[in-house]
Design a protein around this motif. Structure first.
Motif, PDB file in Angstrom:
ATOM      1  N   TRP A   1       0.814  -1.209   0.000  1.00  0.00           N
ATOM      2  CA  TRP A   1       0.000   0.000   0.000  1.00  0.00           C
ATOM      3  C   TRP A   1       0.854   1.270   0.000  1.00  0.00           C
ATOM      4  O   TRP A   1       0.450   2.301   0.504  1.00  0.00           O
ATOM      5  CB  TRP A   1      -0.995   0.001   1.165  1.00  0.00           C
ATOM      6  N   LYS A   2       2.061   1.177  -0.551  1.00  0.00           N
ATOM      7  CA  LYS A   2       2.975   2.324  -0.634  1.00  0.00           C
ATOM      8  C   LYS A   2       3.310   2.591  -2.093  1.00  0.00           C
ATOM      9  O   LYS A   2       3.204   1.710  -2.936  1.00  0.00           O
ATOM     10  CB  LYS A   2       4.273   2.038   0.126  1.00  0.00           C
ATOM     11  N   ASN A   3       3.781   3.791  -2.382  1.00  0.00           N
ATOM     12  CA  ASN A   3       4.247   4.176  -3.718  1.00  0.00           C
ATOM     13  C   ASN A   3       3.236   3.830  -4.819  1.00  0.00           C
ATOM     14  O   ASN A   3       3.451   2.898  -5.592  1.00  0.00           O
ATOM     15  CB  ASN A   3       5.592   3.532  -4.019  1.00  0.00           C
ATOM     16  N   PRO A   4       2.140   4.570  -4.893  1.00  0.00           N
ATOM     17  CA  PRO A   4       1.128   4.298  -5.925  1.00  0.00           C
ATOM     18  C   PRO A   4       1.736   4.252  -7.331  1.00  0.00           C
ATOM     19  O   PRO A   4       2.679   4.980  -7.640  1.00  0.00           O
ATOM     20  CB  PRO A   4       0.162   5.479  -5.801  1.00  0.00           C
ATOM     21  N   ILE A   5       1.190   3.381  -8.154  1.00  0.00           N
ATOM     22  CA  ILE A   5       1.640   3.206  -9.534  1.00  0.00           C
ATOM     23  C   ILE A   5       0.700   3.977 -10.446  1.00  0.00           C
ATOM     24  O   ILE A   5      -0.515   3.825 -10.363  1.00  0.00           O
ATOM     25  CB  ILE A   5       1.650   1.710  -9.891  1.00  0.00           C
ATOM     26  N   LYS A   6       1.279   4.807 -11.327  1.00  0.00           N
ATOM     27  CA  LYS A   6       0.466   5.595 -12.255  1.00  0.00           C
ATOM     28  C   LYS A   6      -0.008   4.723 -13.408  1.00  0.00           C
ATOM     29  O   LYS A   6       0.747   3.924 -13.946  1.00  0.00           O
ATOM     30  CB  LYS A   6       1.259   6.778 -12.790  1.00  0.00           C
ATOM     31  N   LEU A   7      -1.264   4.897 -13.764  1.00  0.00           N
ATOM     32  CA  LEU A   7      -1.834   4.223 -14.926  1.00  0.00           C
ATOM     33  C   LEU A   7      -1.840   5.213 -16.090  1.00  0.00           C
ATOM     34  O   LEU A   7      -1.844   6.427 -15.868  1.00  0.00           O
ATOM     35  CB  LEU A   7      -3.255   3.746 -14.628  1.00  0.00           C
ATOM     36  N   THR A   8      -1.857   4.698 -17.295  1.00  0.00           N
ATOM     37  CA  THR A   8      -1.924   5.554 -18.471  1.00  0.00           C
ATOM     38  C   THR A   8      -3.274   5.366 -19.159  1.00  0.00           C
ATOM     39  O   THR A   8      -3.843   4.276 -19.136  1.00  0.00           O
ATOM     40  CB  THR A   8      -0.786   5.237 -19.471  1.00  0.00           C
ATOM     41  N   GLU A   9      -3.764   6.434 -19.767  1.00  0.00           N
ATOM     42  CA  GLU A   9      -5.073   6.397 -20.404  1.00  0.00           C
ATOM     43  C   GLU A   9      -4.992   5.703 -21.757  1.00  0.00           C
ATOM     44  O   GLU A   9      -4.088   5.940 -22.541  1.00  0.00           O
ATOM     45  CB  GLU A   9      -5.616   7.810 -20.581  1.00  0.00           C
ATOM     46  N   GLU A  10      -5.950   4.799 -21.985  1.00  0.00           N
ATOM     47  CA  GLU A  10      -6.035   4.032 -23.236  1.00  0.00           C
ATOM     48  C   GLU A  10      -7.499   3.771 -23.540  1.00  0.00           C
ATOM     49  O   GLU A  10      -8.149   3.010 -22.826  1.00  0.00           O
ATOM     50  CB  GLU A  10      -5.332   2.675 -23.050  1.00  0.00           C
ATOM     51  N   ASP A  11      -8.028   4.382 -24.576  1.00  0.00           N
ATOM     52  CA  ASP A  11      -9.405   4.126 -25.009  1.00  0.00           C
ATOM     53  C   ASP A  11     -10.431   4.260 -23.883  1.00  0.00           C
ATOM     54  O   ASP A  11     -11.220   3.358 -23.634  1.00  0.00           O
ATOM     55  CB  ASP A  11      -9.530   2.735 -25.643  1.00  0.00           C
ATOM     56  N   GLN A  12     -10.412   5.370 -23.168  1.00  0.00           N
ATOM     57  CA  GLN A  12     -11.335   5.679 -22.076  1.00  0.00           C
ATOM     58  C   GLN A  12     -11.157   4.787 -20.854  1.00  0.00           C
ATOM     59  O   GLN A  12     -11.962   4.812 -19.933  1.00  0.00           O
ATOM     60  CB  GLN A  12     -12.788   5.653 -22.539  1.00  0.00           C
ATOM     61  N   ASN A  13     -10.120   3.950 -20.838  1.00  0.00           N
ATOM     62  CA  ASN A  13      -9.759   3.170 -19.658  1.00  0.00           C
ATOM     63  C   ASN A  13      -8.360   3.608 -19.239  1.00  0.00           C
ATOM     64  O   ASN A  13      -7.663   4.307 -19.971  1.00  0.00           O
ATOM     65  CB  ASN A  13      -9.746   1.667 -19.960  1.00  0.00           C
ATOM     66  N   TRP A  14      -7.940   3.170 -18.074  1.00  0.00           N
ATOM     67  CA  TRP A  14      -6.606   3.466 -17.569  1.00  0.00           C
ATOM     68  C   TRP A  14      -5.925   2.133 -17.305  1.00  0.00           C
ATOM     69  O   TRP A  14      -6.531   1.235 -16.699  1.00  0.00           O
ATOM     70  CB  TRP A  14      -6.713   4.309 -16.300  1.00  0.00           C
ATOM     71  N   VAL A  15      -4.689   1.975 -17.746  1.00  0.00           N
ATOM     72  CA  VAL A  15      -4.020   0.681 -17.672  1.00  0.00           C
ATOM     73  C   VAL A  15      -2.616   0.807 -17.097  1.00  0.00           C
ATOM     74  O   VAL A  15      -1.971   1.854 -17.187  1.00  0.00           O
ATOM     75  CB  VAL A  15      -3.943  -0.009 -19.057  1.00  0.00           C
ATOM     76  N   ALA A  16      -2.151  -0.305 -16.518  1.00  0.00           N
ATOM     77  CA  ALA A  16      -0.775  -0.421 -16.031  1.00  0.00           C
ATOM     78  C   ALA A  16      -0.388  -1.887 -16.100  1.00  0.00           C
ATOM     79  O   ALA A  16      -1.226  -2.782 -15.970  1.00  0.00           O
ATOM     80  CB  ALA A  16      -0.651   0.083 -14.599  1.00  0.00           C
ATOM     81  N   SER A  17       0.886  -2.126 -16.294  1.00  0.00           N
ATOM     82  CA  SER A  17       1.438  -3.472 -16.243  1.00  0.00           C
ATOM     83  C   SER A  17       2.235  -3.556 -14.945  1.00  0.00           C
ATOM     84  O   SER A  17       3.184  -2.794 -14.747  1.00  0.00           O
ATOM     85  CB  SER A  17       2.342  -3.725 -17.451  1.00  0.00           C
ATOM     86  N   VAL A  18       1.818  -4.459 -14.068  1.00  0.00           N
ATOM     87  CA  VAL A  18       2.365  -4.523 -12.717  1.00  0.00           C
ATOM     88  C   VAL A  18       2.858  -5.925 -12.420  1.00  0.00           C
ATOM     89  O   VAL A  18       2.206  -6.908 -12.800  1.00  0.00           O
ATOM     90  CB  VAL A  18       1.272  -4.135 -11.686  1.00  0.00           C
ATOM     91  N   GLU A  19       3.998  -6.032 -11.737  1.00  0.00           N
ATOM     92  CA  GLU A  19       4.487  -7.346 -11.333  1.00  0.00           C
ATOM     93  C   GLU A  19       3.873  -7.728  -9.990  1.00  0.00           C
ATOM     94  O   GLU A  19       3.935  -6.958  -9.032  1.00  0.00           O
ATOM     95  CB  GLU A  19       6.011  -7.349 -11.227  1.00  0.00           C
ATOM     96  N   MET A  20       3.254  -8.908  -9.950  1.00  0.00           N
ATOM     97  CA  MET A  20       2.626  -9.411  -8.724  1.00  0.00           C
ATOM     98  C   MET A  20       2.970 -10.875  -8.558  1.00  0.00           C
ATOM     99  O   MET A  20       3.101 -11.607  -9.540  1.00  0.00           O
ATOM    100  CB  MET A  20       1.100  -9.275  -8.789  1.00  0.00           C
ATOM    101  N   SER A  21       3.084 -11.297  -7.316  1.00  0.00           N
ATOM    102  CA  SER A  21       3.325 -12.710  -7.035  1.00  0.00           C
ATOM    103  C   SER A  21       2.014 -13.478  -7.214  1.00  0.00           C
ATOM    104  O   SER A  21       0.933 -12.888  -7.179  1.00  0.00           O
ATOM    105  CB  SER A  21       3.859 -12.876  -5.617  1.00  0.00           C
ATOM    106  N   PRO A  22       2.096 -14.789  -7.406  1.00  0.00           N
ATOM    107  CA  PRO A  22       0.868 -15.584  -7.540  1.00  0.00           C
ATOM    108  C   PRO A  22      -0.010 -15.467  -6.292  1.00  0.00           C
ATOM    109  O   PRO A  22       0.489 -15.322  -5.181  1.00  0.00           O
ATOM    110  CB  PRO A  22       1.395 -17.010  -7.709  1.00  0.00           C
ATOM    111  N   GLY A  23      -1.318 -15.525  -6.506  1.00  0.00           N
ATOM    112  CA  GLY A  23      -2.271 -15.462  -5.401  1.00  0.00           C
ATOM    113  C   GLY A  23      -3.279 -14.344  -5.615  1.00  0.00           C
ATOM    114  O   GLY A  23      -3.310 -13.690  -6.652  1.00  0.00           O
ATOM    115  N   ARG A  24      -4.106 -14.111  -4.615  1.00  0.00           N
ATOM    116  CA  ARG A  24      -5.135 -13.061  -4.673  1.00  0.00           C
ATOM    117  C   ARG A  24      -4.573 -11.795  -4.041  1.00  0.00           C
ATOM    118  O   ARG A  24      -3.990 -11.829  -2.968  1.00  0.00           O
ATOM    119  CB  ARG A  24      -6.389 -13.504  -3.925  1.00  0.00           C
TER     120      ARG A  24
END
Length: 130
Positions: free
Chosen positions: A73-96
């Motif tokens: 919950w630290k250092n928010p990641i900026k998303l970029t606008e794409e076709d009226q949506n906002w997207v980001a590619s983020v690295e996450m470990s397996p799980g929920r």
């Protein structure tokens, strides 16, 4: 695709002090999926899409960021606008993972994603990483 190498495959081995300096440099730079360092990572690149709620004050945001348990919950990641949506590619470990979006400085949920309650009863979006 995983690439494996052995000590025999390497032609030159840097001296230990150079290796230490490289490790310090790597800690200062963001990790890139194509680097050899990513082979050791247990994370997976996940595309996250935030769809602004139509017909609300947040329908046309100027900035969208995300935070979650994947980054403590630290250092928010900026998303970029794409076709009226906002997207980001983020690295996450397996799980929920619990995530939430900061839309023009206000916490918001994405209406097109699943939600879950945390231990304190806060509602967050969730994403499952295989």
């Amino acid at each position: 695709e995983e690439i494996q190498s052995t000590a025999q495959d390497l032609e030159v081995t840097p001296p230990p002090e150079q290796l230490m300096q490289e490790k310090i440099g790597e800690a200062m730079e963001p990790k890139r999926p194509e680097s050899s360092e990513s082979q050791e990572s247990t994370g997976k690149r996940v595309k996250v899409v935030f769809t602004p709620p139509r017909g609300s004050e947040l329908e046309h945001p100027t900035q969208v960021e995300m935070c979650g348990d994947f980054c403590d919950w630290k250092n928010p990641i900026k998303l970029t606008e794409e076709d009226q949506n906002w997207v980001a590619s983020v690295e996450m470990s397996p799980g929920r993972h619990a995530i939430k979006f900061l839309v023009d400085g206000k916490w918001a949920l994405c209406q097109t994603m699943s939600t879950m309650l945390d231990d304190d009863g806060n509602e967050n979006n969730c994403i499952d990483v295989a």
